[in-house]
Design a protein around this motif. Structure first.
Motif, PDB file in Angstrom:
ATOM      1  N   UNK A  17       0.854  -1.185   0.000  1.00 38.55           N
ATOM      2  CA  UNK A  17       0.000   0.000   0.000  1.00 38.55           C
ATOM      3  C   UNK A  17       0.893   1.238   0.000  1.00 38.55           C
ATOM      4  N   UNK A  18       0.785   2.036  -1.062  1.00 37.95           N
ATOM      5  CA  UNK A  18       1.599   3.246  -1.160  1.00 37.95           C
ATOM      6  C   UNK A  18       1.193   4.215  -0.058  1.00 37.95           C
ATOM      7  N   UNK A  19       2.176   4.671   0.704  1.00 39.64           N
ATOM      8  CA  UNK A  19       1.877   5.563   1.807  1.00 39.64           C
ATOM      9  C   UNK A  19       1.722   4.833   3.127  1.00 39.64           C
ATOM     10  N   UNK A  20       2.073   3.553   3.179  1.00 34.17           N
ATOM     11  CA  UNK A  20       1.992   2.767   4.418  1.00 34.17           C
ATOM     12  C   UNK A  20       2.831   3.443   5.509  1.00 34.17           C
ATOM     13  N   UNK A  21       2.265   3.526   6.711  1.00 40.51           N
ATOM     14  CA  UNK A  21       2.955   4.200   7.812  1.00 40.51           C
ATOM     15  C   UNK A  21       3.560   3.227   8.814  1.00 40.51           C
ATOM     16  N   UNK A  22       3.470   1.928   8.549  1.00 38.42           N
ATOM     17  CA  UNK A  22       4.073   0.940   9.450  1.00 38.42           C
ATOM     18  C   UNK A  22       5.589   1.082   9.433  1.00 38.42           C
ATOM     19  N   UNK A  23       6.215   0.846  10.569  1.00 35.82           N
ATOM     20  CA  UNK A  23       7.661   0.945  10.664  1.00 35.82           C
ATOM     21  C   UNK A  23       8.306  -0.326  10.096  1.00 35.82           C
ATOM     22  N   UNK A  24       9.614  -0.242   9.830  1.00 37.76           N
ATOM     23  CA  UNK A  24      10.335  -1.409   9.324  1.00 37.76           C
ATOM     24  C   UNK A  24      10.271  -2.561  10.317  1.00 37.76           C
ATOM     25  N   UNK A  25      10.328  -2.224  11.608  1.00 39.19           N
ATOM     26  CA  UNK A  25      10.246  -3.259  12.636  1.00 39.19           C
ATOM     27  C   UNK A  25       8.891  -3.959  12.629  1.00 39.19           C
ATOM     28  N   UNK A  26       7.818  -3.173  12.467  1.00 40.84           N
ATOM     29  CA  UNK A  26       6.479  -3.760  12.424  1.00 40.84           C
ATOM     30  C   UNK A  26       6.308  -4.663  11.209  1.00 40.84           C
TER      31      UNK A  26
END
Length: 283
Positions: A17-26
Motif C-alpha cells: 500500500x503506497x503511503x503505508x505508515x508501518x515501521x520497518x520493525x512492524x
C-alpha cells in the motif's frame, strides 16, 4: 546522460500500500508471522499490512510527489526503445520503473502509450515481457492499481497486433500466468480472454492450447511426477573447470554503450533524440 540504476534491496515482501505508515520493525515482525502479508479488502491481489488492509485504494493512488519532469520522461521513452535488443535491457528498464513506483500513475501512462501508440508490431512481445517483469517484481502494488483499468485494452491490442502465432501464444501464456498468480482480478482476465476468443478460430485455438498447457504444468507437480523425479537418473554434472560447449553457451548480448553514469546518483536522463522520420511515418 543515461538513467543511472541505483542498487536495489533484496525482494522481500513489504506492504504494497503506497503511503503505508508501518515501521520497518512492524513489517519485519508481520513478515515472520505472515510472509506475504494480508490481502487488501478491495483488491486481494495486493498484499498489505494489518493497518493498510482496510484503507481505500483511491487514497493509495493519490501521490503528493511532484510529477517527473519532461527530460526524465524523455529518457524513459528512449530506454523503452532499447528493450527489443536483449533480455538484459528489459530487466534494466523494469528496475527503473520499479525504483520510481511512487510515480506509477505517470509511468503507467508512459508504458500504455508506448505499447498502444509507439511500438512496431515486432516490439510488442518485448513490451509485454517488460510489463510482466514490472508487475511480478513490484513490491509496492502501485502498478497493479494503476493498470487495473487499462490492462484489458493493452492486452487485447498486444495479442491482435503481434505478428506471429508463437508470439500470440506467448501473450496468451502471460495472461494465464497473471490469472494463476492473481496479478489482476480473475473476472478482468477472463473477460480479456473471452474478447480474444471472439476474434476467430485461430485466437480461440491458441487460448485453449495455452489454458491446457497451464493445466498440464499443474499436473506434473503431482505425486506421480515427484516419484518419477526421485527415480530418474541424475543428470551428468559438468566437470569443474570445464568450458561450456558452443551449443550450450548462451549467446552474448549485443554491445551496448555504458548506461550507469555514477554509483548512487539519482537518475537524470537526457532528452530523447528525435524519432527518425521512418518510424514516425510508419506509425
Amino acid at each position: 546522460s543515461k538513467i543511472c540504476l541505483a542498487a536495489m534491496p533484496p525482494d522481500l515482501w513489504t506492504c504494497e500500500y503506497s503511503g503505508c505508515t508501518s515501521t520497518e520493525g512492524q513489517i519485519a515482525e508481520l513478515r515472520s508471522r505472515r510472509p506475504e502479508g494480508f490481502p487488501h479488502n478491495e483488491d486481494p491481489s495486493l498484499r498489505v499490512c494489518t493497518v493498510c488492509r482496510r484503507l481505500p485504494l483511491k487514497k493509495m493512488t493519490e501521490s503528493d510527489e511532484a510529477p517527473l519532469d519532461a527530460a526524465f520522461i524523455a529518457g524513459i521513452k528512449e530506454e523503452l526503445s532499447t528493450i527489443e535488443e536483449s533480455e538484459k535491457n528489459i530487466q534494466a528498464v523494469s528496475q527503473v520503473f520499479r525504483f520510481y513506483a511512487k510515480h506509477a500513475k505517470q509511468l503507467a501512462q508512459v508504458l500504455m502509450d508506448f505499447v498502444t501508440k509507439t511500438c512496431f508490431p515486432w516490439e510488442l512481445i518485448h513490451a509485454i515481457h517488460l510489463l510482466d517483469d514490472i508487475l511480478l517484481m513490484d513490491n509496492t502494488g502501485n502498478y497493479k492499481a494503476e493498470l487495473r483499468d487499462r490492462i484489458s485494452a493493452l492486452a487485447i491490442h498486444t495479442f491482435r497486433k503481434v505478428q506471429s502465432e508463437p508470439e500470440k501464444r506467448e501473450v496468451a501464456r502471460v495472461l494465464y500466468a497473471w490469472q494463476e498468480l492473481k496479478i489482476f482480478d480473475a473476472a478482468v482476465l477472463q473477460s480479456i480472454q473471452s474478447t480474444l476468443r471472439s476474434g476467430g478460430e485461430q485466437a480461440r485455438k491458441i487460448l485453449e492450447e495455452s489454458a491446457n498447457a497451464e493445466e498440464d504444468d499443474d499436473d506434473v507437480t503431482g505425486p506421480e511426477a515427484e516419484a518419477e523425479s526421485t527415480n530418474a537418473a541424475p543428470a551428468a554434472a559438468t566437470p569443474v573447470g570445464s568450458m561450456p560447449t558452443a551449443a550450450s553457451a548462451p549467446a552474448p548480448p549485443p554491445a551496448k554503450r555504458q548506461k550507469v553514469a555514477s554509483a548512487g546518483a539519482a537518475p537524470s536522463p537526457a532528452p530523447a533524440p528525435a524519432k527518425s522520420a521512418e518510424k514516425v511515418n510508419a506509425i
